[in-house]
Design an enzyme around this catalytic site. Structure first.
Site, PDB file in Angstrom:
ATOM      1  N   ASP A 185     -40.489  24.032   3.728  1.00  0.00           N
ATOM      2  CA  ASP A 185     -41.425  23.390   3.034  1.00  0.00           C
ATOM      3  C   ASP A 185     -42.280  22.361   3.641  1.00  0.00           C
ATOM      4  OD1 ASP A 185     -43.722  23.494   1.009  1.00  0.00           O
ATOM      5  OD2 ASP A 185     -42.428  22.930  -0.751  1.00  0.00           O
ATOM      6  N   ASN A 220     -39.668  23.449  -8.457  1.00  0.00           N
ATOM      7  CA  ASN A 220     -40.207  22.266  -8.934  1.00  0.00           C
ATOM      8  C   ASN A 220     -41.434  21.796  -8.664  1.00  0.00           C
ATOM      9  OD1 ASN A 220     -39.690  21.712  -6.241  1.00  0.00           O
ATOM     10  ND2 ASN A 220     -38.146  20.276  -6.572  1.00  0.00           N
ATOM     11  N   PHE A 225     -45.656  21.490  -9.352  1.00  0.00           N
ATOM     12  CA  PHE A 225     -46.380  21.417 -10.590  1.00  0.00           C
ATOM     13  C   PHE A 225     -47.624  20.750 -10.314  1.00  0.00           C
ATOM     14  CE2 PHE A 225     -43.764  17.322 -10.232  1.00  0.00           C
ATOM     15  CZ  PHE A 225     -44.725  16.676 -10.509  1.00  0.00           C
ATOM     16  N   ASN A 227     -41.485  15.635   2.780  1.00  0.00           N
ATOM     17  CA  ASN A 227     -40.559  16.442   3.746  1.00  0.00           C
ATOM     18  C   ASN A 227     -41.239  16.724   4.995  1.00  0.00           C
ATOM     19  OD1 ASN A 227     -38.092  17.916   3.146  1.00  0.00           O
ATOM     20  ND2 ASN A 227     -39.316  19.880   3.606  1.00  0.00           N
ATOM     21  N   HIS A 286     -39.032   9.719  -3.979  1.00  0.00           N
ATOM     22  CA  HIS A 286     -40.403  10.324  -4.274  1.00  0.00           C
ATOM     23  C   HIS A 286     -40.173  10.796  -5.847  1.00  0.00           C
ATOM     24  CE1 HIS A 286     -38.708  14.365  -3.617  1.00  0.00           C
ATOM     25  NE2 HIS A 286     -39.596  14.782  -4.424  1.00  0.00           N
ATOM     26  N   GLY A 287     -39.172  10.811  -6.534  1.00  0.00           N
ATOM     27  CA  GLY A 287     -38.651  11.487  -8.049  1.00  0.00           C
ATOM     28  C   GLY A 287     -37.123  11.098  -8.570  1.00  0.00           C
ATOM     29  N   ALA A 288     -36.948  11.493  -9.544  1.00  0.00           N
ATOM     30  CA  ALA A 288     -35.864  11.258 -10.014  1.00  0.00           C
ATOM     31  C   ALA A 288     -34.577  11.771  -9.482  1.00  0.00           C
ATOM     32  CB  ALA A 288     -35.846  11.741 -11.768  1.00  0.00           C
ATOM     33  N   GLY A 289     -34.838  12.851  -8.743  1.00  0.00           N
ATOM     34  CA  GLY A 289     -33.683  13.437  -8.221  1.00  0.00           C
ATOM     35  C   GLY A 289     -32.697  14.506  -9.141  1.00  0.00           C
TER      36      GLY A 289
END
Length: 412
Positions: free
Chosen positions: A82, A144, A146, A248, A300-303
């Site tokens: 990705d 994941n 959205f 990524n 970049h996020g919570a993990g």
């Protein structure tokens, strides 16, 4: 979620000394031992000079996710399929006070029916071939990924540069290069199955991969923009870009190649979103000058905390429980017609994004700007475009998404 055992990076060569690993997280962050093991193996890859690991660190298929890795060699395995996946935040000219959540949810449910007839022209406008996976532009995908309608829950710092306002509504879009990135990854994997050693940057294979990689990053950014435009059109709103941050990819530097594996690639002063889950707060932050030391990387996020297979035994055992997973404490709504995905993407599958932000701020990498509450989260409606993804060897294909216990490279 794929669990990396180390076999993918097994080598018959003598063990290399590990490169320096900097942990940008505190003891309060929940870090799985398997992720730390993967991190250590990644530090021994050929050409690796240094590694930065962030509070959202968790196991991945080809090494730990939540990492910025500096190397003299290119490692396409770390970027995976990705390529260019990222998050884009947009402000809508739609005041929160005018929002009726159920009505907005009903409109956004039609996301997959909105046509993107100008896809070829949009590709040409950014110097990409006008037939480059044009059929997939404007599609979110599964896993994941959205599109989420948000509002400012609280302002946490100086938001003048970002122009965030409590009365405004926002769209946060998380998606990537869809089947295009999958084809690029599959092609390099087919020609060089032993990618564990990486690529010398001057070889034809490396030059070709980098060129296609760059196309994927550009394509993915346009894809997020077109997803947001579809959502805005359904809400009868115009939009303004606040931030567009990939997590990524590879970036060239004077010291080598920085591989961002599930780590937001930012520059000092850049605005970036840090995603929570569909039932927890997300955050908007600004990178400080100190991100130069983390190779321009932050979370970049919570993990992810629990893998997808495990979640099927934890939540959603009854229909009422699954229905409950589609609402949050702010009255927000999740649109997801895939029962397995509802369970696998439950809020409890993820770490605390607030702790991630706290750790990054304690390390001096960011300044917090705002906390954002989720209002409507579009995950995947039945019939949403399925673009073939390659998740391993080139002859193993399946539609993007998840079967129970299956792998999808998790990125937040």
């Amino acid at each position: 979620m794929g669990t990396f055992s180390g076999d993918a990076f097994a080598s018959h060569e003598p063990a290399r000394l590990p490169a320096n690993i900097h942990h940008y997280f505190s003891s309060k962050s929940w870090i799985e031992g398997a992720a730390l093991d993967q991190l250590e193996k990644m530090s021994r890859l050929p050409g690796v000079k240094a590694v930065a690991a962030f509070p959202d660190l968790h196991p991945g298929k080809y090494g730990a996710t939540g990492v910025a890795l500096l190397s003299e060699r290119l490692h396409p395995l770390l970027v995976g399929n990705d390529i260019g996946c990222g998050m884009s935040l947009f402000e809508l000219d739609l005041p929160v006070r005018k929002l009726k959540l159920d009505k907005a949810a009903n409109r956004l449910r039609r996301m997959d029916s909105v046509k993107t007839d100008d896809a070829s022209q949009r590709l040409g406008d950014i110097d990409l071939p006008n037939d480059l996976f044009s059929h997939a532009l404007g599609t979110i995908g599964g896993g994941n990924h959205f599109c989420e309608l948000q509002a400012v829950e609280s302002l946490l710092g100086d938001v003048e540069g970002a122009a965030l306002e409590k009365q405004s509504s926002y769209l946060l879009v998380h998606s990537g290069s869809r089947g295009l990135g999958a084809d690029v990854f599959s092609s390099i994997y087919a020609h060089i199955p032993d990618l564990v050693h990486g690529l010398d940057a001057v070889t034809d294979a490396a030059v070709s991969w980098l060129e296609k990689h760059d196309q994927c990053v550009t394509w993915a950014s346009l894809n997020r923009r077109m997803i947001a435009e579809k959502a805005a059109s359904l809400l009868n709103a115009d939009l303004r870009l606040v931030a567009d941050v990939p997590h990524n990819l590879v970036r060239r530097t004077s010291d080598g190649f920085v591989h961002y594996k599930g780590a937001a690639a930012v520059t000092p002063g850049e605005i970036a979103p840090i995603a929570g889950s569909r039932a927890t707060l997300s955050y908007v932050v600004k990178a400080t000058d100190k991100v130069v030391g983390s190779f321009g990387g932050i979370s970049h996020g919570a993990g992810r905390k629990y893998d997808r297979a495990t979640m099927h035994g934890r939540v959603g055992k009854t229909r009422s429980e699954r229905d409950g997973l589609l609402r949050n404490s702010w009255g927000g709504v999740a649109i997801c017609d895939d029962r397995d995905l509802v369970i696998e993407e439950a809020s409890s599958a993820y770490k605390d994004a607030g702790q991630v932000v706290t750790d990054l701020q304690a390390e001096g990498l960011i300044d917090s700007l705002a906390a954002m509450r989720p209002l409507v989260t579009y995950k995947k409606a039945v019939g949403e475009d399925g673009v073939t993804q390659h998740t391993g060897k080139p002859d193993h294909r399946r539609k993007e998404g998840h079967k129970k216990g299956g792998h999808k490279d998790d990125r937040y």
